[in-house]
Design a protein around this motif. Structure first.
Motif, PDB file in Angstrom:
ATOM      1  N   ARG A   1     104.381  61.057  91.900  1.00  0.00           N
ATOM      2  CA  ARG A   1     103.832  62.406  92.070  1.00  0.00           C
ATOM      3  C   ARG A   1     104.409  63.353  91.020  1.00  0.00           C
ATOM      4  NH1 ARG A   1     104.254  61.021  97.431  1.00  0.00           N
ATOM      5  NH2 ARG A   1     106.302  61.977  97.673  1.00  0.00           N
ATOM      6  N   LEU A   2     105.711  63.248  90.759  1.00  0.00           N
ATOM      7  CA  LEU A   2     106.335  64.098  89.745  1.00  0.00           C
ATOM      8  C   LEU A   2     105.789  63.812  88.350  1.00  0.00           C
ATOM      9  CD1 LEU A   2     110.027  64.089  90.965  1.00  0.00           C
ATOM     10  CD2 LEU A   2     108.445  66.012  90.978  1.00  0.00           C
ATOM     11  N   ALA A   3     105.372  62.571  88.121  1.00  0.00           N
ATOM     12  CA  ALA A   3     104.829  62.196  86.821  1.00  0.00           C
ATOM     13  C   ALA A   3     103.351  62.568  86.698  1.00  0.00           C
ATOM     14  CB  ALA A   3     105.005  60.701  86.594  1.00  0.00           C
ATOM     15  N   GLY A   4     102.749  63.120  87.779  1.00  0.00           N
ATOM     16  CA  GLY A   4     101.377  63.593  87.714  1.00  0.00           C
ATOM     17  C   GLY A   4     100.335  62.656  88.290  1.00  0.00           C
ATOM     18  N   PHE A   5     100.769  61.554  88.926  1.00  0.00           N
ATOM     19  CA  PHE A   5      99.815  60.640  89.537  1.00  0.00           C
ATOM     20  C   PHE A   5      99.470  61.112  90.932  1.00  0.00           C
ATOM     21  CE2 PHE A   5     101.896  58.061  86.340  1.00  0.00           C
ATOM     22  CZ  PHE A   5     100.831  57.366  85.786  1.00  0.00           C
ATOM     23  N   ASP A   6      98.237  60.830  91.361  1.00  0.00           N
ATOM     24  CA  ASP A   6      97.812  61.194  92.715  1.00  0.00           C
ATOM     25  C   ASP A   6      98.283  60.123  93.691  1.00  0.00           C
ATOM     26  OD1 ASP A   6      96.501  63.494  91.881  1.00  0.00           O
ATOM     27  OD2 ASP A   6      94.636  62.430  91.512  1.00  0.00           O
ATOM     28  N   THR A   7      99.005  60.538  94.712  1.00  0.00           N
ATOM     29  CA  THR A   7      99.443  59.621  95.766  1.00  0.00           C
ATOM     30  C   THR A   7      99.153  60.261  97.110  1.00  0.00           C
ATOM     31  OG1 THR A   7     101.680  60.523  95.837  1.00  0.00           O
ATOM     32  CG2 THR A   7     101.318  58.692  94.335  1.00  0.00           C
TER      33      THR A   7
END
Length: 60
Positions: free
Chosen positions: A26-32
């Motif tokens: 999530r911090l890296a910008g991926f949707d979870t």
């Protein structure tokens, strides 16, 4: 209170590790989503097969 067994500790560690991994995504910008915690991870072989398939479809 009952004593924690090795299996209980191991299960807790796996859950925390998985949660931390999703938080880093999530911090890296991926949707979870919270349901991702319960989904099984791909095996090494499945991940390699997917990577090879993607590499063939997108020649460099």
């Amino acid at each position: 209170m009952s004593e924690l067994t090795f299996k209980h500790k191991q299960a807790h560690y796996e859950k925390v590790r998985r949660s931390n991994y999703l938080a880093s995504l999530r911090l890296a910008g991926f949707d979870t989503s919270p349901t991702d915690l319960e989904k099984p991870l791909s095996t090494r072989e499945e991940a390699l097969a997917k990577h090879r398939q993607d590499k063939i479809q997108r020649p460099s």
